[in-house]
Write a protein that holds these residues in place. Structure first.
Motif, short mmCIF file in Angstrom:
data_model
loop_
_atom_site.label_atom_id
_atom_site.label_comp_id
_atom_site.label_asym_id
_atom_site.label_seq_id
_atom_site.Cartn_x
_atom_site.Cartn_y
_atom_site.Cartn_z
N GLY A 61 0.84 13.66 -9.58
CA GLY A 61 -0.70 13.60 -9.25
C GLY A 61 -1.15 12.22 -8.77
O GLY A 61 -2.32 11.82 -8.90
N SER A 83 5.01 18.47 -17.28
CA SER A 83 3.78 18.70 -16.15
C SER A 83 2.93 19.74 -16.70
O SER A 83 3.39 20.88 -16.72
N TRP A 94 0.72 20.90 -14.76
CA TRP A 94 0.25 21.52 -13.62
C TRP A 94 1.33 22.49 -13.19
O TRP A 94 0.73 23.55 -12.38
N ASP A 95 2.38 22.52 -13.85
CA ASP A 95 3.39 23.50 -13.50
C ASP A 95 3.33 24.50 -14.74
O ASP A 95 3.75 24.29 -15.91
N SER A 121 -11.31 17.88 -16.97
CA SER A 121 -10.05 18.37 -16.22
C SER A 121 -10.55 19.28 -14.88
O SER A 121 -9.96 19.61 -14.07
#
Length: 325
Positions: free
Chosen positions: A31, A62, A64-65, A118
């Motif tokens: 990121g 992560s 985001w995963d 977020s």
């Protein structure tokens, strides 16, 4: 999580100390951006191996995963066993949480989400009732390692390594380069830095800390010799409520954003994961508490804060040799 201020690399334009070329790898990861500069004695391109290290950490930590280990743990789909990197970061995080009296806390995620940090656009502040409900989920003592897995006091507890994972990745890459026989390098990921040896000019690597009032100026310049540096700041990311400025850094004890006058903290440490985590904790707790804990834990830091409308600085012993503005 507090905003990570990009530390600026102060590189000289002259060459000549060593005929050996230095290679630069740079790109996007975790990121953010990264830059890795190392002495290229054997014309070795480590880019594929370093990309694999980024992928390894993302697969473990992560958020985001959705298939990463930490995401599965947060969804209670996999509480163990887990990889050695996850375990090392978890153990270090818990120790730093204890050392900082809980100001660093990997379970603070639900509060960060509740306050909308977020999200990319506007948000509604949570109610007092919502904050009180979420606070029971935020306590590093409510998670532990047991029989090779994670034990949670409440299933809704969420883990978040964002305030330490980049620093740990820097350390992992530094370890990789050292094993490859590279003794002169600088690694920077999202503002987290680790340096060893000297640059191509035969000087220790120099890193600058941004001035909160002018991003084109440096507040301090420090030469790094086998050390790591990490900075957390609140002056770029904040919001106004009832005429008062609040940081995006959440106090785990109160469940609310901090509103003190500390603008940024830069921590100097042997490893970057430690620097990363303490920078976050010190920003949350404020300058006076940071001084006490830093002295007890033998952590050096440089602080930028606002007092009576003016920018002020504080530096511990390890920053005495830095060029300060």
């Amino acid at each position: 999580m507090p905003f990570k201020i990009l530390l600026l690399l102060c590189l000289s334009a002259s060459f000549g100390w060593d005929s050996t070329p230095y290679r630069t790898l740079q790109g996007q990861a975790q990121g953010s951006t990264y830059r890795i500069i190392y002495e290229d004695k054997t014309s070795a391109d480590f880019s594929k191996s370093i990309d694999s290290l980024f992928q390894l950490i993302d697969a473990s930590m992560s958020l985001w995963d959705s298939n990463s280990l930490i995401s599965r743990i947060n969804a209670n789909k996999n509480l163990g066993p887990f990889d050695a990197h996850f375990e090392e970061v978890f153990i270090k995080s818990q120790q730093i949480s204890k050392n900082t009296k809980g100001y660093f806390d990997i379970t603070v995620g639900p509060l960060v989400k509740a306050w909308g940090f977020s999200k990319t656009k506007g948000f509604a502040s949570p109610t007092d009732l919502q904050i009180d409900s979420l606070r029971k989920l935020v306590n590093y003592k409510n998670v532990s390692l047991k029989d090779g897995g994670i034990t949670k006091k409440y299933p809704e507890i969420q883990l978040d390594f964002n305030a330490i994972a980049q620093g740990y990745t820097v350390d992992l890459i530094a370890e990789y380069l050292t094993k490859k026989g590279i003794s002169n390098f600088l690694i920077e990921i999202g503002g987290e830095v680790r340096a060893k040896g000297k640059n191509q000019q035969g000087e220790f690597w120099k890193v600058g800390v941004e001035n909160p009032s002018d991003e084109n100026k440096l507040q301090a310049i420090l030469a790094l010799n086998d050390k790591s540096l990490a900075t957390s700041g609140s002056y770029r990311k904040f919001f106004l409520k009832d005429g008062k400025k609040f940081s995006h850094a959440i106090d785990p004890h109160l469940g609310r954003p901090v509103s003190h006058n500390l603008l940024s903290i830069t921590v100097l440490a042997n490893d970057c994961a430690t620097a990363d985590a303490y920078a976050t904790a010190f920003l949350v707790m404020g300058l006076e508490k940071a001084k006490l804990i830093a002295q007890k834990q033998k952590i050096d830091f440089f602080a930028i804060y606002e007092e009576n409308g003016k920018i002020q600085t504080y530096s511990s012993e390890g920053f005495k040799g830095a060029k300060l503005d």
